[in-house]
Design an enzyme around this catalytic site. Structure first.
Site, short mmCIF file in Angstrom:
data_model
loop_
_atom_site.label_atom_id
_atom_site.label_comp_id
_atom_site.label_asym_id
_atom_site.label_seq_id
_atom_site.Cartn_x
_atom_site.Cartn_y
_atom_site.Cartn_z
CG ASP A 75 -2.07 -1.05 1.18
OD1 ASP A 75 -2.05 -1.71 -0.03
OD2 ASP A 75 -2.85 -0.81 2.10
CE1 TYR A 134 -2.75 1.66 -6.73
CE2 TYR A 134 -3.41 3.27 -5.00
CZ TYR A 134 -3.62 2.63 -6.30
OH TYR A 134 -4.61 3.11 -7.11
CG ASP A 135 -1.10 4.74 -0.12
OD1 ASP A 135 -2.02 4.55 -0.93
OD2 ASP A 135 -1.29 4.67 1.18
CB SER A 148 -11.82 6.89 -2.23
OG SER A 148 -10.72 6.50 -1.67
CG LEU A 149 -12.08 7.81 3.72
CD1 LEU A 149 -11.35 6.95 5.01
CD2 LEU A 149 -12.43 9.08 4.19
CD GLU A 206 -15.48 5.59 12.64
OE1 GLU A 206 -15.25 5.25 11.35
OE2 GLU A 206 -16.76 6.12 12.87
CE LYS A 262 -8.11 3.50 5.28
NZ LYS A 262 -8.13 2.42 4.52
CG ASP A 290 -6.01 -3.42 4.52
OD1 ASP A 290 -6.71 -2.85 3.80
OD2 ASP A 290 -4.96 -3.59 4.37
NE ARG A 327 -14.12 1.65 -2.83
CZ ARG A 327 -12.92 1.94 -2.43
NH1 ARG A 327 -13.13 3.16 -1.25
NH2 ARG A 327 -11.95 1.55 -2.48
CD GLU A 339 -13.39 -1.72 5.11
OE1 GLU A 339 -14.15 -0.72 4.87
OE2 GLU A 339 -12.40 -1.67 4.42
CE1 TYR A 396 -16.94 2.88 6.53
CE2 TYR A 396 -15.99 1.07 7.93
CZ TYR A 396 -16.11 1.64 6.57
OH TYR A 396 -15.68 1.08 5.63
CE LYS A 454 -15.55 7.72 9.18
NZ LYS A 454 -16.29 6.57 9.43
CE LYS A 475 -3.89 3.83 3.53
NZ LYS A 475 -3.66 2.70 2.46
CB CYS A 533 18.18 -21.07 -15.20
SG CYS A 533 16.46 -21.76 -14.44
CB CYS A 564 16.41 -25.49 -16.81
SG CYS A 564 16.94 -23.74 -17.56
CB CYS A 616 15.55 -19.06 -17.06
SG CYS A 616 15.47 -20.44 -17.96
CB CYS A 633 13.10 -23.30 -17.66
SG CYS A 633 13.58 -23.13 -15.73
S1 IVH Z 1 -15.49 6.16 6.25
C1 IVH Z 1 -16.32 8.38 2.25
N1 IVH Z 1 -14.36 4.57 8.23
O1 IVH Z 1 -11.24 2.94 3.96
C2 IVH Z 1 -15.78 7.31 2.61
N2 IVH Z 1 -13.84 4.14 5.99
O2 IVH Z 1 -10.02 4.56 2.03
C3 IVH Z 1 -16.42 6.78 3.87
N3 IVH Z 1 -12.45 2.08 5.91
O3 IVH Z 1 -13.69 2.83 1.39
C4 IVH Z 1 -15.51 5.86 4.44
N4 IVH Z 1 -12.19 1.88 7.99
O4 IVH Z 1 -13.38 0.75 2.95
C5 IVH Z 1 -14.63 4.91 6.71
N5 IVH Z 1 -13.67 3.40 10.21
C6 IVH Z 1 -13.85 3.64 8.71
C7 IVH Z 1 -13.15 2.96 7.79
C8 IVH Z 1 -12.90 3.04 6.77
C9 IVH Z 1 -11.73 1.44 6.93
C10 IVH Z 1 -12.07 1.63 4.51
C11 IVH Z 1 -13.46 1.93 3.62
C12 IVH Z 1 -13.23 2.93 2.61
C13 IVH Z 1 -11.71 3.13 2.85
C14 IVH Z 1 -11.10 4.46 2.08
#
Ligand code: IVH
Length: 671
Positions: free
Chosen positions: A34, A37-38, A83-84, A114, A116, A118, A137, A175, A227, A291, A315, A409, A412, A427, A432
């Site tokens: 991740d 990726y990020d 997404s967030l 809260e 998060k 995965d 989603r 989730e 949530y 939030k 994160k 290799c 082989c 290779c 092989c």
């Molecule tokens: S709120 C508008 N709360 O994280 C999006 N998301 O990166 C509202 N996730 O799609 C999401 N824990 O799959 C929210 N306590 C939490 C979460 C949470 C995990 C995931 C969720 C979301 C993704 C966003």
């Protein structure tokens, strides 16, 4: 960076992100962490910010990620599942707080923190208290209808508890996840059964929810926490806290612990506390979600391209542990790539014990100056694949041994090569055994030819016993051959033969994907199926034709071209044909006219009457091709509203420019 460089880098980043989105969301087999990726993502975001006219609506920064897989019905979300935005830095969180306060000055702001999880985001729709629809989603707008699968989860109520007034419509979001214990047990069972194991709990949860048979889902140890909400009718919540309490009253599981914070400082403290508790949860968490509590402010706070401003994810940095690198071994993959693997003294990282980790390639080893005997830092970045992050050079005794990649290799014995422009050492021997085994597994896998029963243990044995020397040999296997494999009973052999037979009718795009052409994922395979009527057209396509297909870049085109220039691959293709495997496209409409035959078009700007896709389709229907950039080979540039730099370029090199009306006339005249 100048604009040209930015344009090039942006395209590269988009392709890379697309590729990894597909690995992550559609195949549930991520190849990078991740964190990596990020990093790619935020590089793209920054470049797009700097060069706003290079932004395009299909950029991964404008879309949420996965696409629904084909086998489930699509569900259009009543309220998009966004997404967030996320950050790894506390400094950024302070800036976030300042931004929020600027948008809604003089308001009292409280935050909820809260954990998060995965896992996999889902939307549950309740109408008059009854669970009527459950969806993933997907790309945020449209997901998969997985109602039947979700009904098997005990933590999903089939009807709302009636302790409160039942709303007409209520969509609950949360989730779905697998606990660490459940995940370990499931993987152990799969390993014993000779099946592939899941990389991590998130992938196990996602893979389980995408099962077409809900009886299988019922056996998977899935759980859920809620949530958030989507569409609501007949009920309102003033604050996020009220919402969580409401959900609980209706019978939903919510987080055991959340933090109410009066200031950003309190949020930061709470995040530290959460990090301390991180491994006490029964599930994996990769950060916290902050939030705004007052829901009445949400409208004013608004949205960015794909996430609401009322929330942000923080994160945690991937955790590291130090251990000894005992040895470096070599693994040979499907495409012949030799991957160095770190053999480690077992060490616990992020809740699990690690004794091997990928070192990726020779360049990485040298860049990090990793030597056998070193004390190394290991991380499970994003809880995905264990990786060696670096070396503790202070701990060196002088006895550490630099590592050299082998020149043969290890499986082989053939000499290895390094292709121009690649980091990988390969290779090149398609015979092989290591490669054949991996290719066979890949060929038979779900996203490819989907041959049930052809697990990795069986694939390895078929190769070891010389029954299979290249993938096309699958189709000449006899039941007698199969019965010679250990522990293979009459019934399993029969089933396998049937599964092999069934695979002959897969869509052409799956066959293309299964061929394992480097750089060709399932999306590209579908593009190729749309473009070419059959394997002969594809096999004989020239570089220019391949490059002219929108969505196919130079590297991909070269890779496809080279693949079919290799006589061994041609031979395999011929054997597949002889075996009766489907090698014809279903999706490409036959060319309806040849009026535009040989003409190369480039589209720029927005057309009023047609989307870009359908304009391209019309051109192809008339026998023409569509290219993504203007060059000396371009015959026409079609310019809609707000055309881009392609128009300037066309004018500069004197290419004929068509306005929409003339273009429409041209395609209708020839249609
Ligand atoms: S709120 C508008 N709360 O994280 C999006 N998301 O990166 C509202 N996730 O799609 C999401 N824990 O799959 C929210 N306590 C939490 C979460 C949470 C995990 C995931 C969720 C979301 C993704 C966003």
């Amino acid at each position: 960076m100048n604009k040209n460089d930015a344009d090039r880098r942006i395209k590269q980043l988009r392709n890379e992100l697309e590729y990894h989105n597909e690995r992550y969301y559609t195949e549930h087999r991520p190849e990078i962490s991740d964190k990596v990726y990020d990093e790619l993502y935020s590089e793209l975001e920054k470049l797009e910010e700097q060069f706003p006219d290079l932004i395009s609506p299909d950029s991964p920064t404008r879309r949420v990620g996965g696409r629904p897989i084909e086998s489930f019905e699509d569900v259009r979300h009543a309220v998009p599942m966004m997404s967030l935005s996320n950050t790894y830095s506390k400094e950024e969180l302070r800036k976030y707080d300042i931004r929020i306060r600027k948008i809604v000055p003089n308001e009292r702001i409280r935050y909820i923190l809260e954990p998060k999880i995965d896992g996999v985001a889902v939307n549950l729709r309740y109408e008059r208290g009854k669970f009527v629809l459950g969806a993933t989603r997907g790309d945020g707008e449209t997901g998969d209808n997985i109602t039947e699968n979700l009904k098997t989860l005990r933590s999903i109520p089939l009807s709302l508890e009636v302790s409160a007034k039942i709303p007409d419509v209520m969509e609950v979001r949360g989730e779905v996840f697998m606990t660490g214990k459940g995940f370990a047990r499931l993987n152990q069972e799969r390993e014993e059964a000779g099946l592939s194991v899941f990389a991590n709990p998130r992938n196990a949860a996602a893979g389980s929810l995408k099962q077409l048979d809900s009886r299988i889902v019922a056996k998977r140890p899935l759980d859920a926490v809620f949530y958030s909400i989507g569409e609501l009718k007949g009920i309102e919540f003033e604050t996020h806290m009220n919402l969580l309490e409401g959900l609980e009253k209706f019978g939903f599981q919510t987080h055991d612990k959340v933090w109410i914070c009066d200031s950003i400082n309190e949020v930061l403290d709470a995040l530290d506390e959460l990090e301390e508790l991180r491994h006490d949860f029964s599930f994996e968490i990769d950060g916290g979600v902050v939030k705004v509590n007052e829901r009445s402010l949400y409208d004013r706070l608004g949205f960015t391209a794909k996430s609401p401003r009322w929330a942000i994810a923080y994160k945690y940095e991937p955790e590291q542990a130090e251990t000894t690198l005992k040895d470096i071994t070599i693994q040979v993959g499907r495409t012949g790539v030799l991957t160095p693997v770190a053999e480690l003294a077992p060490v616990k990282v992020a809740g699990s014990t690690i004794s091997r980790a990928t070192l990726h390639n020779d360049d990485e080893i040298r860049r990090k100056d990793i030597r056998i005997g070193d004390r190394v830092y290991v991380e499970k970045a994003g809880e995905v694949i264990p990786a060696v992050a670096g070396v503790n050079k202070d701990a060196r005794s002088g006895n550490e041994k630099p590592f050299k990649m082998p020149d043969k290799c290890p499986v082989c014995g053939e000499a290895v090569t390094r292709r121009e422009g690649e980091v990988a050492i390969r290779c090149e021997n398609l015979q092989c055994p290591a490669q054949i085994k991996q290719w066979l597994r890949y060929f038979a896998s779900r996203g490819a030819m989907d041959i049930e029963g052809m697990g990795s243990v069986l694939a390895d044995q078929l190769v070891d016993r010389n029954f299979i020397k290249d993938i096309s040999d699958i189709y000449t296997l006899s039941k007698q051959d199969v019965l010679q494999i250990e522990r293979m009973g009459e019934k399993s052999a029969q089933n396998l033969m049937q599964a092999i037979e069934n695979s002959k009718n897969r869509d052409f795009s799956r066959v293309i994907f299964a061929l394992g052409i480097p750089h060709v994922g399932s999306r590209t395979a579908r593009t190729l199926e749309e473009h070419f009527a059959d394997i002969d057209e594809l096999m004989n396509a020239g570089m220019e034709e391949l490059e002219n297909i929108p969505e196919i870049g130079g590297i991909m085109a070269r890779s496809i071209y080279n693949f079919f220039r290799d006589p061994r691959n041609r031979k395999i293709t011929e054997s597949l044909r002889r075996a009766g495997v489907n090698l014809e496209s279903k999706s490409r409409p036959a060319v309806k006219s040849s009026k535009l035959k040989g003409k190369v078009f480039v589209l720029t700007g927005t057309l009023k009457q047609l989307t870009r896709e359908s304009a391209a389709e019309k051109i192809r229907d008339c026998g023409g091709t569509v290219a993504s950039s203007v060059s000396g080979n371009t015959d026409y540039v079609v310019a809609g509203e707000k055309p881009g730099s392609k128009l300037d370029k066309a004018r500069k090199i004197g290419i004929e420019v068509l306005e929409e009306s003339r273009f429409m006339k041209m395609i209708s005249d020839s249609g």
